[in-house]
Design an enzyme around this catalytic site. Structure first.
Site, short mmCIF file in Angstrom:
data_model
loop_
_atom_site.label_atom_id
_atom_site.label_comp_id
_atom_site.label_asym_id
_atom_site.label_seq_id
_atom_site.Cartn_x
_atom_site.Cartn_y
_atom_site.Cartn_z
N GLY A 48 0.85 -1.22 -0.11
CA GLY A 48 0.08 -0.18 0.20
C GLY A 48 0.92 1.20 -0.01
O GLY A 48 1.91 1.22 -0.53
N LEU B 124 0.50 3.57 -2.08
CA LEU B 124 0.87 3.56 -3.42
C LEU B 124 1.29 4.88 -4.03
O LEU B 124 0.67 5.98 -3.70
CB LEU B 124 -0.48 2.94 -4.29
N HIS B 125 2.04 4.69 -4.97
CA HIS B 125 2.56 5.67 -5.71
C HIS B 125 3.07 5.40 -7.15
O HIS B 125 2.57 4.37 -7.49
CB HIS B 125 4.24 6.18 -4.98
N GLY C 299 5.66 4.30 -8.84
CA GLY C 299 6.31 3.00 -8.85
C GLY C 299 5.06 1.99 -8.69
O GLY C 299 5.27 0.98 -9.95
N HIS C 300 4.37 1.81 -8.03
CA HIS C 300 3.24 0.82 -8.05
C HIS C 300 2.48 1.03 -9.09
O HIS C 300 2.18 -0.17 -9.82
CB HIS C 300 2.69 0.94 -6.54
N GLY D 35 9.20 -4.96 -8.71
CA GLY D 35 10.13 -3.71 -9.24
C GLY D 35 11.48 -3.97 -8.97
O GLY D 35 11.98 -4.49 -7.82
N SER E 214 9.75 5.86 -3.46
CA SER E 214 9.45 4.80 -2.32
C SER E 214 8.49 5.53 -1.35
O SER E 214 8.35 6.78 -0.99
CB SER E 214 10.93 4.54 -1.53
N SER E 215 7.69 4.64 -0.75
CA SER E 215 6.64 5.02 0.14
C SER E 215 7.56 5.46 1.53
O SER E 215 6.91 6.25 2.23
CB SER E 215 5.88 3.76 0.64
N ARG E 216 8.46 5.18 1.59
CA ARG E 216 9.42 5.73 2.72
C ARG E 216 10.13 6.97 2.61
O ARG E 216 10.44 7.72 3.52
CB ARG E 216 10.60 4.75 3.19
#
Ligand code: AMP
Length: 284
Positions: free
Chosen positions: A31, A33-34, A36-37, A147, A185-187
């Site tokens: 989840g 999501l960005h 990349g996803h 990915g 990245s989500s981070r």
């Protein structure tokens, strides 16, 4: 678009899709999501006609002290994004649904999980391979999409699928980057403004590696030294590893040849950032 919360629900949708002759694609995510996803989702909708996105912050792949509790969970936004990108079903189980009892059965890939992220995240890949196997068994996808951003994870999963004859194809999609080179990245949202401005230094160190190889350098120590030099431009960056490894075995190279995975992991403030590039080393 359907949101399935239980294994029974997703299995019922999959059974219908299969009966209708659909080619099923799975995009496993945690989840938040960005782009990349969504690049993975778009690759899946291009190749499959029934795309499942799993959204599950998998507790078994987090080590003690990591960000399991504070990992972002913007669920409504994620669901809307999936709908916009033509997803058929979002599978979003609870931890209790996926792990209803103390888990004693694990899928472990040896060797490939030891270097790089495996060193600082004991048990991480065991959690990843176990949850992916569970998702494969639940969704029965024809194709699963991963990915290149998580290069070691993609390699480990491909090897697991091959070694265990899991009946699916895996596709690895290119890393999506911000305009300044930082891998999405989500981070990244953990970074302060100042840290965010400094973070592209990781990609610059990888570009340095590529430039040196293109200029004819083959000595891994020389290149690693130069990459560390670039990374030192940001004093707040705490480098975990700089690796130049064979792209198949992940064994560290001494003299570069064949296909190389250049990979960096570093901590910047509260975020642990990883990035990599694949380089085909020309024969000399
Ligand atoms: P995560 O939600 O972080 O577990 O990631 C889910 C999938 O998205 C994994 O296969 C990742 O490798 C992939 N992914 C994450 N970030 C990117 C990116 N910037 N470009 C391409 N794929 C990505």
């Amino acid at each position: 678009m359907e949101v399935a919360r239980t294994i029974a629900e997703i299995r019922a949708s999959i059974a219908q899709a299969r009966a209708a002759g659909r080619r099923i694609g799975l995009v496993p995510t945690m989840g938040a999501l960005h782009v990349g996803h969504t690049s993975l989702i778009d690759a899946a909708t291009a190749r499959c006609d029934f795309v499942v996105v799993s959204i599950f912050v998998n507790p078994t792949q987090f080590c003690p002290g990591e960000d399991l509790e504070k990992y972002p969970r913007p669920f409504e936004r994620d669901v809307a994004l999936c709908e916009q990108h033509g997803v058929a079903v979002v599978f979003a189980p609870t931890p209790e649904e996926m792990y209803p009892r103390d888990n004693v059965t694990w899928v472990t890939v040896e060797k490939l999980t030891e270097p790089l992220c495996g060193r600082s995240r004991p048990g991480h890949f065991r959690g990843v391979t176990t949850v992916c196997t569970k998702l494969f068994n639940i969704v029965l996808p024809d194709v699963a999409f991963f990915g290149q951003k998580d290069a070691q994870q993609a390699l480990v999963i491909r090897r697991m699928v091959a070694d265990l004859n899991q009946p699916l194809e895996t596709v690895v999609c290119p890393t999506v980057r911000e305009p300044d080179g930082l891998a999405v990245s989500s981070r990244n949202r953990y970074l302060s403004e100042q840290e965010r401005r400094a973070a592209p230094v990781i990609f610059r160190s990888l570009q340095k590696c590529r430039e040196m190889i293109e200029a004819g350098e083959r000595n891994a120590d020389e290149i690693r030294g130069a990459m560390i030099g670039v990374l030192r431009e940001v004093s707040a960056l705490k480098v975990e590893y700089v690796s130049l490894a064979d792209a198949e075995s992940l064994e560290e190279s001494v003299q570069l040849q064949g296909q190389i995975l250049a990979a960096v992991a570093a901590h910047l403030g509260p975020a642990r950032l990883i990035d990599n590039i694949l380089i085909d080393v020309p024969d000399q």
